[in-house]
Design a protein around this motif. Structure first.
Motif, mmCIF file in Angstrom:
data_model
loop_
_atom_site.group_PDB
_atom_site.id
_atom_site.type_symbol
_atom_site.label_atom_id
_atom_site.label_comp_id
_atom_site.label_asym_id
_atom_site.label_seq_id
_atom_site.Cartn_x
_atom_site.Cartn_y
_atom_site.Cartn_z
ATOM 1 N N HIS A 32 -2.835 0.498 13.356
ATOM 2 C CA HIS A 32 -3.580 1.842 12.920
ATOM 3 C C HIS A 32 -2.515 2.749 12.359
ATOM 4 N N LEU A 33 -2.544 3.201 11.105
ATOM 5 C CA LEU A 33 -1.719 4.280 10.666
ATOM 6 C C LEU A 33 -2.106 5.927 10.491
ATOM 7 N N GLY A 34 -3.075 6.044 11.055
ATOM 8 C CA GLY A 34 -3.477 7.270 10.977
ATOM 9 C C GLY A 34 -4.719 7.612 10.120
ATOM 10 N N LEU A 35 -4.719 8.893 9.631
ATOM 11 C CA LEU A 35 -5.874 9.093 8.565
ATOM 12 C C LEU A 35 -5.316 9.332 7.108
ATOM 13 N N ARG A 36 -6.259 9.013 6.114
ATOM 14 C CA ARG A 36 -5.679 9.037 4.534
ATOM 15 C C ARG A 36 -7.024 9.330 3.949
ATOM 16 N N THR A 37 -6.594 9.987 2.815
ATOM 17 C CA THR A 37 -7.653 10.095 1.781
ATOM 18 C C THR A 37 -7.677 9.433 0.672
ATOM 19 N N SER A 38 -6.553 8.779 0.247
ATOM 20 C CA SER A 38 -6.326 7.865 -0.734
ATOM 21 C C SER A 38 -5.081 6.884 -0.649
ATOM 22 N N VAL A 39 -5.424 5.666 -1.013
ATOM 23 C CA VAL A 39 -4.420 4.722 -0.766
ATOM 24 C C VAL A 39 -4.362 3.808 -1.984
ATOM 25 N N ARG A 40 -3.085 3.719 -2.662
ATOM 26 C CA ARG A 40 -3.106 2.765 -3.926
ATOM 27 C C ARG A 40 -2.441 1.016 -3.429
ATOM 28 N N PHE A 41 -3.266 0.253 -3.954
ATOM 29 C CA PHE A 41 -2.713 -1.003 -3.548
ATOM 30 C C PHE A 41 -2.298 -1.859 -4.788
ATOM 31 N N THR A 42 -1.417 -2.793 -4.328
ATOM 32 C CA THR A 42 -0.750 -3.586 -5.334
ATOM 33 C C THR A 42 -0.596 -5.075 -4.623
ATOM 34 N N ALA A 68 0.904 -1.354 0.104
ATOM 35 C CA ALA A 68 0.130 -0.130 0.280
ATOM 36 C C ALA A 68 0.826 1.271 -0.053
ATOM 37 N N ALA A 69 0.374 2.299 -0.911
ATOM 38 C CA ALA A 69 1.164 3.352 -0.903
ATOM 39 C C ALA A 69 0.349 4.659 -0.994
ATOM 40 N N GLY A 70 0.846 5.922 -0.853
ATOM 41 C CA GLY A 70 0.313 7.130 -1.349
ATOM 42 C C GLY A 70 0.100 7.274 -2.800
#
Length: 321
Positions: free
Chosen positions: A301-311, A132-134
């Motif tokens: 738990h890694l905090g808040l995100r608005t978008s995550v790209r999965f591979t 998972a990455a930004g």
């Protein structure tokens, strides 16, 4: 054989005696260095060092968080199963999803015996992992990529994980009852229960919109409630890419229905219905949200995100089984 034992002294079900027994057992079979972790991220640093120094085997003694850190250290420069050290796991946490999904005993002493047998018989398998990455072009694009072994969550379930971590920081013991209590609190305080903010995008398909909950699975079962396995995505496997279970509604009737389906799920059938979306063997997809949402990987738990790209990366790491 050169081996490194990475032991988390704070793991829920691990004792100093267990660590001593495991250390002596492994040391009788190989050249062993044993290190006890001292800070968050220490297991990752040790895994990275082991990969650089050409260690043959890294044994993670702890829960899923310890395993996740070791894996991220080993794969710091990317997957290369023929070059990287092999990974072995001795469960010491409260749930130990990764170890149990591999078919290992949940008891640390029994798992140690199974590990030694597997090493003597040279039993191993190569497993796929999730990354998972930004997402480029978003405010999260600078977030570093991170590997996960069995699951990630964006939205509701990650909020539950965050609540549990807060309780543990206050001295509460990690138990399944604690998870259930925090799940109920997350449900009653969830602001987007009836219309979600998450969109799933993947190449060659229409976006899936208005999702409230999104669980990404790299294997099955997704987790355990005591000794009961829960199958969010029954087809998920270490031999394929990633699966997704998403819900677009968390009304009280919907939650009752899907919770019952999850508790009675089997390797052949998981949650299903008009508000459920199940996708299998995805190699590349992105989850976006209109508002920042909690994000978790392997129960961390890694905090808040608005978008995550999965591979989904097949054949990423060799594991002793």
């Amino acid at each position: 054989m050169r081996a490194l034992l990475v032991a988390n002294p704070a793991a829920t079900t691990t004792s100093a005696r267990t660590r001593d027994v495991l250390t002596h057992a492994l040391a009788s079979e190989m050249k062993l260095e044993a290190v006890t972790t001292e800070y968050r991220g220490h297991a990752r640093d040790l895994g990275r060092k082991a990969a650089h120094e050409g260690v043959d085997l890294v044994v993670a003694l702890g829960g899923d968080g310890t395993v996740n850190e070791v894996v991220n250290g080993l794969l710091h420069e990317g997957p290369d199963p023929e070059r990287l050290p092999r990974l072995a796991v001795v469960p010491g946490g409260s749930t130990n999803v990764f170890a149990r999904a591999l078919g290992l005993p949940n008891d640390s002493v029994e798992a140690t015996g199974a590990l030694l047998d597997a090493l003597r018989e040279q039993r191993e398998r190569t497993v796929g992992l999730g990354l998972a990455a930004g997402t480029p072009g978003t405010e999260d694009e600078s977030v570093p990529a991170r590997w996960f072994t069995f699951c990630a969550g964006f939205g509701f379930d990650a909020g539950v994980v965050g609540r549990v971590e807060q309780q543990r920081e206050r001295g509460k013991r990690s138990t399944h009852a604690l998870y259930v209590r925090q799940l109920m609190r997350q449900f009653w305080e969830e602001p987007n229960r009836r219309r979600g903010t998450i969109t799933l995008e993947r190449p060659g398909a229409d976006p899936v919109t208005d999702l409230v909950l999104s669980i990404v699975c790299n294997t099955s079962p997704w987790t355990y409630l005591g000794n009961r396995p829960l199958y969010a995505s029954p087809e998920a496997s270490f031999d394929t890419a990633l699966d997704v279970l998403a819900l677009d509604r968390l009304s009280t009737p919907a939650v009752a229905r899907y919770a019952t389906q999850l508790l009675t799920s089997t390797p052949e059938r998981g949650p299903h219905g008009k508000h459920a979306v199940s996708l299998h063997d995805l190699t590349d997809f992105t989850l976006h949200s209109k508002v920042p949402l909690p994000f978790q990987m392997d129960g961390d738990h890694l905090g808040l995100r608005t978008s995550v790209r999965f591979t989904g990366v097949r054949r990423a790491l060799r594991v002793i089984v």
